[in-house]
Design a protein around this motif. Structure first.
Motif, short mmCIF file in Angstrom:
data_model
loop_
_atom_site.label_atom_id
_atom_site.label_comp_id
_atom_site.label_asym_id
_atom_site.label_seq_id
_atom_site.Cartn_x
_atom_site.Cartn_y
_atom_site.Cartn_z
N GLY A 35 0.75 -0.73 0.44
CA GLY A 35 0.02 -0.14 -0.47
C GLY A 35 0.72 0.80 0.10
N ARG A 36 1.90 1.29 -0.20
CA ARG A 36 2.57 2.09 0.05
C ARG A 36 2.97 2.65 -1.06
NH1 ARG A 36 7.13 1.02 5.31
NH2 ARG A 36 5.67 1.32 7.16
N GLU A 37 4.20 4.18 -0.92
CA GLU A 37 4.10 4.50 -2.78
C GLU A 37 5.21 3.97 -3.55
OE1 GLU A 37 4.59 8.58 -2.33
OE2 GLU A 37 2.32 8.89 -2.08
N SER A 38 5.54 4.64 -4.49
CA SER A 38 6.73 2.80 -4.80
C SER A 38 7.83 3.91 -4.70
CB SER A 38 6.76 3.19 -7.13
OG SER A 38 7.30 2.60 -7.30
N SER A 39 8.85 3.05 -4.26
CA SER A 39 10.50 3.63 -4.34
C SER A 39 11.10 2.40 -3.94
CB SER A 39 10.21 3.92 -1.94
OG SER A 39 10.14 2.75 -1.67
N ALA A 40 12.55 2.67 -4.18
CA ALA A 40 14.08 1.21 -4.54
C ALA A 40 13.16 0.47 -2.54
CB ALA A 40 14.46 1.75 -3.96
N LYS A 41 13.17 1.10 -1.81
CA LYS A 41 12.76 0.26 -0.21
C LYS A 41 12.01 -0.86 -0.86
CE LYS A 41 12.60 0.60 4.21
NZ LYS A 41 13.27 1.22 5.62
N ARG A 42 10.52 0.00 -0.96
CA ARG A 42 9.15 -0.56 -1.11
C ARG A 42 9.36 -2.38 -1.98
NH1 ARG A 42 5.28 -0.87 -4.74
NH2 ARG A 42 3.27 -1.62 -4.40
N SER A 43 10.45 -1.81 -3.10
CA SER A 43 10.76 -3.12 -4.12
C SER A 43 11.44 -3.43 -4.03
CB SER A 43 10.93 -2.27 -5.28
OG SER A 43 10.07 -1.45 -6.56
N SER A 44 12.36 -4.14 -3.18
CA SER A 44 13.67 -4.29 -2.51
C SER A 44 13.04 -5.58 -1.37
CB SER A 44 14.49 -4.04 -1.70
OG SER A 44 15.42 -4.63 -0.94
N TRP A 45 11.64 -4.56 -0.43
CA TRP A 45 11.37 -5.90 0.49
C TRP A 45 10.47 -6.52 -0.54
CZ3 TRP A 45 6.89 -7.45 3.05
CH2 TRP A 45 7.03 -7.71 4.43
N LEU A 46 8.96 -6.24 -1.22
CA LEU A 46 8.50 -6.56 -1.56
C LEU A 46 9.17 -8.09 -2.31
CD1 LEU A 46 5.66 -4.10 -2.68
CD2 LEU A 46 5.69 -5.78 -0.64
N LEU A 47 10.08 -7.59 -3.15
CA LEU A 47 10.27 -9.15 -3.93
C LEU A 47 11.30 -10.14 -3.20
CD1 LEU A 47 11.81 -9.81 -6.66
CD2 LEU A 47 14.55 -8.42 -5.55
#
Length: 355
Positions: free
Chosen positions: A240-252
């Motif tokens: 649910g968070r805005e796109s970011s490098a950290k978000r992408s890394s966590w979900l990956l």
């Protein structure tokens, strides 16, 4: 008084009768049983060795909380009431008090002493803070002061370096030299890689674990403990968070943990159930996550019972084994939702729960 127990034993799926004399299971009536009162406490159903949570932190629910022995007792009681009769605590704010090993109505505990954290790699003050040059010595101290385990925080922030491989390998080698075992917290690709290459005994979480390392893990006996149930709620938050490098890394990393459960099992890695969450006594949920991630039903069940007990050095339901078992009115392999609702909990030869 001698207790009699009859049911279908898992994973063998054989109907057996046990007698409990003291704290041990027997496959034949004990000597003199004819002269004693025999009480049948389980007559039919499915029998499992006591459930196991291999990653739980009883005694404090937040890194900011002080270790509380009253809370520790409550947490262990929650585990027991759910049929969890053996727990491994891979790191706590304080070492386990001595009374834990003498309480007849609480689960058996395998502890790893205090978390070992090098600078910048854990909640400040929550564990035992040591320099990288001190890590091997501190790990030996914690392992020898506990149940033979120690826990190293192998990495921390997603975009910062992990504990260097040479430091971690020296630590693992030192602990192995005194007969201990090492659990490593890892949530980055580098941290997971270093833990495997260092020969750690268990990867806790294993986010961003390269699946090309699974064969090495299987060959050297490194277990995989993904603690999926602890990460599941966070996954929804991150989505649910805005796109970011950290978000992408966590979900990956989250998707990789799920994928690696099946791949690890297929590679022959020991995959085990650990919750790393509260309330305590929810290892049944973790077993269901392992099933959902692709492990076969009986293997996902064993990850929270007989496989985990064997990994921690305790037998299943055999003659002379500790009388620690859970009984169900339905087959928990066929109906996983019943795993958290045992009809009988027997710990150290005493009935702990039942209608």
């Amino acid at each position: 008084m001698i207790m009699r127990i009859r049911g279908v034993v898992l994973p063998e799926r054989e109907e057996r009768t046990f007698w409990v004399d003291g704290e041990r299971l027997r496959t034949e009536p004990p000597a003199g049983a004819a002269a004693k009162r025999v009480e049948t406490v389980v007559d039919g159903g499915w029998l499992l060795p006591g459930l196991v949570d291999v990653h739980t932190h009883p005694g404090a629910e937040s890194p900011d909380d002080r270790f509380d022995e009253t809370l520790l007792r409550r947490h262990l009681s929650e585990h027991r009431d759910a049929g969890v009769l053996l727990v491994r605590t891979p790191g706590t704010a304080e070492r386990m008090p001595g009374w834990v090993d003498t309480e007849p109505d609480l689960p058996r505990v395998r502890s790893a002493g205090r978390w070992l954290a090098t600078p910048g790699r854990f909640f400040p003050g929550a564990g035992r803070d040591v320099g990288e040059h001190e890590l091997a010595g501190a790990a030996v101290e914690e392992a020898t002061a506990s149940s033979g385990w120690c826990k190293v925080i192998g990495d921390w922030r997603w975009d910062e370096p992990a504990v260097p491989l040479d430091v971690l390998k020296a630590t693992v080698d030192a602990v192995h030299a005194v007969g201990g075992r090492v659990a490593v917290h890892c949530q980055t690709g580098e941290g997971s890689r270093n833990a495997v290459l260092a020969g750690a005994d268990s990867l806790e979480h294993g986010m961003h674990l390269d699946p090309d390392l699974l064969d090495l893990m299987a060959g050297q006996g490194t277990a995989y403990i993904p603690t999926l149930s602890a990460f599941a709620e966070s996954a929804e938050v991150w989505r649910g968070r805005e796109s970011s490098a950290k978000r992408s890394s966590w979900l990956l990393g989250w998707q990789g943990m799920i994928d690696n459960v099946r791949l690890a099992h297929e590679a022959g890695v020991t995959v085990l159930a650990g919750t790393d969450t509260f309330p305590c006594g929810t290892v049944a949920t973790e077993s269901q996550w392992l099933l959902r991630a692709g492990m076969p039903a009986e293997e996902a069940l064993g990850a929270a019972s007989w496989t985990a007990r064997d990994w921690l050095g305790l037998p299943g339901l055999i003659d002379g084994a500790p009388a620690d078992l859970v009984a169900y009115d339905r087959d928990p392999a066929a109906e996983p939702e019943v795993l958290g609702r045992p009809m009988r909990v027997i710990l150290r030869g005493q009935v702990m729960r039942g209608p």
